[in-house]
Write a protein that holds these residues in place. Sequence first.
Motif, PDB file in Angstrom:
ATOM      1  N   THR A  96     -28.752  27.831  57.801  1.00  0.00           N
ATOM      2  CA  THR A  96     -27.809  27.535  59.247  1.00  0.00           C
ATOM      3  C   THR A  96     -28.402  26.278  59.583  1.00  0.00           C
ATOM      4  N   PRO A  97     -27.593  25.485  60.347  1.00  0.00           N
ATOM      5  CA  PRO A  97     -27.875  24.134  61.151  1.00  0.00           C
ATOM      6  C   PRO A  97     -28.863  24.594  62.291  1.00  0.00           C
ATOM      7  N   PHE A 124     -33.430  26.680  57.891  1.00  0.00           N
ATOM      8  CA  PHE A 124     -32.597  25.766  58.771  1.00  0.00           C
ATOM      9  C   PHE A 124     -32.260  24.690  57.869  1.00  0.00           C
ATOM     10  N   GLY A 125     -31.023  24.154  57.712  1.00  0.00           N
ATOM     11  CA  GLY A 125     -30.794  22.854  56.985  1.00  0.00           C
ATOM     12  C   GLY A 125     -29.488  22.356  57.633  1.00  0.00           C
ATOM     13  N   PRO A 126     -29.370  21.033  57.013  1.00  0.00           N
ATOM     14  CA  PRO A 126     -27.885  20.309  57.624  1.00  0.00           C
ATOM     15  C   PRO A 126     -26.910  20.803  56.659  1.00  0.00           C
ATOM     16  N   ASP A 127     -25.669  20.413  56.869  1.00  0.00           N
ATOM     17  CA  ASP A 127     -24.455  20.881  56.169  1.00  0.00           C
ATOM     18  C   ASP A 127     -24.565  20.596  54.770  1.00  0.00           C
ATOM     19  N   GLY A 142     -24.307  31.188  54.640  1.00  0.00           N
ATOM     20  CA  GLY A 142     -24.585  29.878  55.360  1.00  0.00           C
ATOM     21  C   GLY A 142     -23.697  29.556  56.317  1.00  0.00           C
ATOM     22  N   LEU A 143     -23.925  28.829  57.160  1.00  0.00           N
ATOM     23  CA  LEU A 143     -23.252  28.409  58.415  1.00  0.00           C
ATOM     24  C   LEU A 143     -23.117  26.828  58.312  1.00  0.00           C
ATOM     25  N   MET A 144     -21.812  26.542  58.424  1.00  0.00           N
ATOM     26  CA  MET A 144     -21.506  25.293  58.380  1.00  0.00           C
ATOM     27  C   MET A 144     -20.576  24.665  59.528  1.00  0.00           C
ATOM     28  N   THR A 145     -20.845  23.314  59.919  1.00  0.00           N
ATOM     29  CA  THR A 145     -20.063  22.793  61.052  1.00  0.00           C
ATOM     30  C   THR A 145     -18.847  22.369  60.722  1.00  0.00           C
ATOM     31  N   TYR A 146     -18.367  22.503  59.530  1.00  0.00           N
ATOM     32  CA  TYR A 146     -16.936  22.390  59.207  1.00  0.00           C
ATOM     33  C   TYR A 146     -16.578  23.181  57.961  1.00  0.00           C
ATOM     34  N   ARG A 147     -15.073  23.521  57.831  1.00  0.00           N
ATOM     35  CA  ARG A 147     -14.912  24.227  56.921  1.00  0.00           C
ATOM     36  C   ARG A 147     -14.793  23.744  55.385  1.00  0.00           C
ATOM     37  N   PRO A 148     -15.742  24.002  54.646  1.00  0.00           N
ATOM     38  CA  PRO A 148     -15.676  23.476  53.209  1.00  0.00           C
ATOM     39  C   PRO A 148     -14.281  23.618  52.458  1.00  0.00           C
ATOM     40  N   GLU A 149     -13.952  22.476  51.746  1.00  0.00           N
ATOM     41  CA  GLU A 149     -12.729  22.426  50.823  1.00  0.00           C
ATOM     42  C   GLU A 149     -13.051  22.823  49.569  1.00  0.00           C
TER      43      GLU A 149
END
Length: 296
Positions: A96-97, A124-127, A142-149
């Motif tokens: 996760t972030p 912990f890690g960036p997107d 995982g958790l991301m701050t945007y919805r991946p395409e």
Amino acid sequence: MLHPHWLETFVALAETGSFTRAADKRSLTQAAVSQHVRQLEQALGPLLIRRPRGIELTPAGHALLGYCAEMEQAGHRLQCWLSDTEPTRGELTLITPGSIGLALYPLLLDLQAAHPGLRVRHRFGPDSEVLESVLSRSAELGLMTYRPEDARLAASAFVEEPLELVLPRGAVADCWEDLVALGFIDHPDGQAMATRLLSRHFPGNPGVGGLPQHGYVNQIGLILEPVARGLGFTVLPRYARQAFAQAEAVRATECAVPVMDTLWFVHRAEWSLTARAEHAMAYLRERMPGALAAGL
């Protein structure tokens, strides 16, 4: 190809230090133990030195023993992945972030404490690292701050998190000059976050790049330390502020037009989630304040 039975015999021999004891441990004859070792040495070269009081592994023998240990661990990991019918046993891997990770990790520890058969591996890690880890299956969730395409990934909205302008307790930020006087505490995402939030909070501002920088911190749990000491302000997601140990020493200002990020659970779309991951997702949705309903 190295036959598994040969490798098991070699490990028993290395552990016991004796052909006789290795034969007993493996329920084999000494001749069979010798034959297994001979087959391995034909493929790999000398593996051990036979001495009157035992054996000594050669460098190749030590390398093979390490290989056997890695194979055993790989087999254990495979069993963990395949034993997905028990929601509270086995290994749960999550990346996760930092900000949301600070909020989730205590909840994950509570889950593990309630179920001793569960092992949580949280990074912990960036997107970009979250994306790579889930695609490579080094992390199941995982958790991301945007919805991946990426079509290889499935995503579901988890929670919304606003960005906050965080000041030392007692400081004010009524105008751009107040921020200039305070100075900016930067971090890896600081410039981008500050630009997004301050463009709404102070329309027409000269830009974050013109603010005096009073510090830089790349550890999410420490970014607010200089702010708490009155050394400057920063812009962070809300969960980072709420997890800060000295929360009373800082304060967040209200923004008339908030900047809200949706955080997305992501996993490989081609394979079903393990029961552990399904259970963990449901558990976190139940306990995370403001969590969005599954399926959004």
